[in-house]
Scaffold this motif. Structure first.
Motif, PDB file in Angstrom:
ATOM      1  N   ALA A  11      72.935  13.069  -6.359  1.00  0.00           N
ATOM      2  CA  ALA A  11      74.346  13.082  -5.978  1.00  0.00           C
ATOM      3  C   ALA A  11      75.160  12.683  -7.201  1.00  0.00           C
ATOM      4  N   HIS A  12      76.390  13.175  -7.271  1.00  0.00           N
ATOM      5  CA  HIS A  12      77.266  12.851  -8.393  1.00  0.00           C
ATOM      6  C   HIS A  12      78.632  12.472  -7.826  1.00  0.00           C
ATOM      7  N   GLY A  13      79.054  11.252  -8.082  1.00  0.00           N
ATOM      8  CA  GLY A  13      80.350  10.810  -7.575  1.00  0.00           C
ATOM      9  C   GLY A  13      80.294  10.468  -6.092  1.00  0.00           C
ATOM     10  N   ILE A  14      81.477  10.301  -5.484  1.00  0.00           N
ATOM     11  CA  ILE A  14      81.525   9.853  -4.090  1.00  0.00           C
ATOM     12  C   ILE A  14      81.932  10.938  -3.104  1.00  0.00           C
ATOM     13  N   SER A  15      82.261  12.133  -3.624  1.00  0.00           N
ATOM     14  CA  SER A  15      82.798  13.151  -2.721  1.00  0.00           C
ATOM     15  C   SER A  15      81.805  14.260  -2.364  1.00  0.00           C
ATOM     16  N   GLY A  16      80.494  14.022  -2.562  1.00  0.00           N
ATOM     17  CA  GLY A  16      79.501  15.000  -2.155  1.00  0.00           C
ATOM     18  C   GLY A  16      79.091  15.996  -3.217  1.00  0.00           C
ATOM     19  N   GLU A  17      79.572  15.839  -4.433  1.00  0.00           N
ATOM     20  CA  GLU A  17      79.179  16.746  -5.500  1.00  0.00           C
ATOM     21  C   GLU A  17      77.710  16.492  -5.864  1.00  0.00           C
ATOM     22  N   LEU A  18      77.005  17.553  -6.254  1.00  0.00           N
ATOM     23  CA  LEU A  18      75.583  17.459  -6.565  1.00  0.00           C
ATOM     24  C   LEU A  18      75.302  17.917  -7.986  1.00  0.00           C
ATOM     25  N   ALA A  19      74.422  17.180  -8.677  1.00  0.00           N
ATOM     26  CA  ALA A  19      73.929  17.620  -9.981  1.00  0.00           C
ATOM     27  C   ALA A  19      72.724  18.507  -9.711  1.00  0.00           C
ATOM     28  N   VAL A  20      72.759  19.739 -10.220  1.00  0.00           N
ATOM     29  CA  VAL A  20      71.720  20.726  -9.939  1.00  0.00           C
ATOM     30  C   VAL A  20      71.069  21.177 -11.242  1.00  0.00           C
TER      31      VAL A  20
END
Length: 172
Positions: A11-20
């Motif tokens: 996970a990246h950050g608090i808004s649900g963004e994902l590192a892929v």
């Protein structure tokens, strides 16, 4: 046919963004807004995810999906493989250009017909592409995907022909 196009690293950050971690040679198409990918979760279930946005960041893509709105949901997806369909890929238009999924699974053999193994995956590195060959004798070999070493690719015939320099295929 579905192929792996990425793996959720974290996970990246608090808004649900994902590192892929990208596993496709056409991320601009696969991760374009509106694209639908299939996430195969660790519990064996699958769910569709619609790309809302994607951007490059430190060698990975940061991807936001319409269905993932919080960090908690994003954390559940850690390690998940993302699949895309090969049906929507345009033809390459070049007889010497291939999609990764076309090469994976092909038999690797020497110019004299001796079977070496099977192409397991393609690694896209800064110096060029490498074929990861699962060797018949066990282990793997990394083969630079250049015409001098891979003089023939026969996708319909299910094989790649190797003409390696001395020592390239020697076991560790």
């Amino acid at each position: 046919m579905d192929v792996v196009v990425g793996r959720v690293a974290k996970a990246h950050g608090i808004s649900g963004e994902l590192a892929v971690d990208v596993r496709t040679d056409s991320p601009e198409t696969r991760f374009a807004p509106g694209s639908v990918l299939v996430a195969k979760l660790r519990d064996g279930t699958s769910r569709n995810l619609t790309v809302a946005a994607a951007r490059n960041h430190s060698g990975r893509l940061l991807v936001r999906f319409d269905e993932v709105l919080t960090r908690d949901v994003a954390e559940v997806l850690r390690g998940t493989l993302l699949f895309g369909s090969t049906d929507d890929l345009p033809p390459t238009g070049d007889p010497d250009e291939f999609y990764d999924h076309q090469l994976e699974g092909l038999v690797a053999e020497l110019t004299d017909g001796t079977r070496v193994g099977t192409v397991r995956e393609i690694v896209h590195g800064p110096g060029g592409e490498l074929l990861v060959i699962e060797r018949e004798a066990g282990g793997e070999a990394l083969v630079p995907f250049v015409r001098e070493i891979v003089p023939a690719v026969d996708v319909p015939g299910g094989r790649v022909v190797l003409d390696p320099p001395e020592g390239l295929l020697d076991a560790d």
